[in-house]
Write an enzyme that holds these catalytic residues in place. Structure first.
Site, short mmCIF file in Angstrom:
data_model
loop_
_atom_site.label_atom_id
_atom_site.label_comp_id
_atom_site.label_asym_id
_atom_site.label_seq_id
_atom_site.Cartn_x
_atom_site.Cartn_y
_atom_site.Cartn_z
N HIS A 109 -4.40 64.25 -22.21
CA HIS A 109 -3.90 63.37 -21.28
C HIS A 109 -5.34 62.76 -20.32
O HIS A 109 -5.31 61.61 -20.17
CB HIS A 109 -3.08 64.16 -20.43
CG HIS A 109 -2.50 63.42 -19.28
ND1 HIS A 109 -1.05 62.95 -19.15
CD2 HIS A 109 -3.08 62.98 -18.03
CE1 HIS A 109 -0.94 62.30 -17.86
NE2 HIS A 109 -2.03 62.37 -17.21
N GLU A 110 -6.29 63.62 -20.10
CA GLU A 110 -7.20 63.39 -19.09
C GLU A 110 -8.29 62.44 -20.10
O GLU A 110 -8.78 61.45 -19.27
CB GLU A 110 -8.16 64.46 -18.94
CG GLU A 110 -7.31 65.51 -17.84
CD GLU A 110 -6.30 64.79 -17.01
OE1 GLU A 110 -6.64 63.61 -16.25
OE2 GLU A 110 -5.16 65.58 -16.78
N HIS A 163 -7.00 59.08 -20.02
CA HIS A 163 -7.16 58.15 -18.71
C HIS A 163 -8.63 57.40 -18.71
O HIS A 163 -8.94 56.50 -18.36
CB HIS A 163 -7.39 59.16 -17.31
CG HIS A 163 -5.84 59.44 -17.01
ND1 HIS A 163 -5.30 58.40 -16.38
CD2 HIS A 163 -5.14 60.65 -16.78
CE1 HIS A 163 -4.08 59.05 -15.66
NE2 HIS A 163 -4.03 60.34 -16.04
#
Ligand code: CO
Length: 164
Positions: A131-132, A135
């Protein structure tokens, strides 16, 4: 302790690709310290620099032992066993969805001094790592959701509701 202002859904910065970190200096260390303070305050599971308006490839992830991994210029180098799971994001308050992610993921990254290391995560940690890193590539989790769910379903699926 310094808190940074979170960037929320609707801000185009969340859709931009971050640039590599090239200077492992005091400015980077302050950013990492602030990311940690901001994540603790928000009670989240992970936070990436673009979520505080900085388009640099830096993120932190909460590990199962309660420590924070600082990931500079991270890349996924191995992953397996895609599974669906509940996911949220501090930049998308009160929105959760089911997202397919690897059950295991290994990341190669640099630490705040520029030294390379590898980190493996399973389950919710593998999810947060992916997820990071998304980003940092301007990819938000809502673009990967197969089904949006409500808070009760998040708790039923994973026993908690920390946001990435
Ligand atoms: Co997020």
């Amino acid at each position: 302790m310094a808190l940074r202002k979170l960037v929320y859904d609707g801000d185009s910065i969340l859709l931009k690709k971050s640039r590599p970190v090239t200077a492992f200096d005091a400015r980077l260390h302050t950013l990492l310290d602030d990311l940690r303070d901001t994540l603790i305050e928000a009670e989240g599971a992970g936070l990436a620099a673009p979520q505080v308006g900085v388009l640099r490839r830096a993120a932190i992830v909460l590990l199962p032992d309660g420590e924070f991994a600082e990931l500079i210029n991270p890349e996924i180098i191995a992953s397996d066993n895609i599974e669906e799971g509940a996911e949220g994001c501090l930049s998308f308050p009160n929105i959760w969805g089911v997202v397919p992610r690897p059950l295991h993921a290994t990341v190669r990254a640099q630490n705040r001094h520029g030294e390379f290391f590898e980190l493996s995560g399973e389950g919710i940690t593998a999810r947060a790592l992916c997820h990071e890193i998304d980003h940092l590539n301007g990819v938000v989790f809502t673009s990967l959701v197969t089904r949006f769910i409500d808070a009760d379903e998040v708790i039923a699926m994973r026993g908690g509701g920390e946001d990435e």
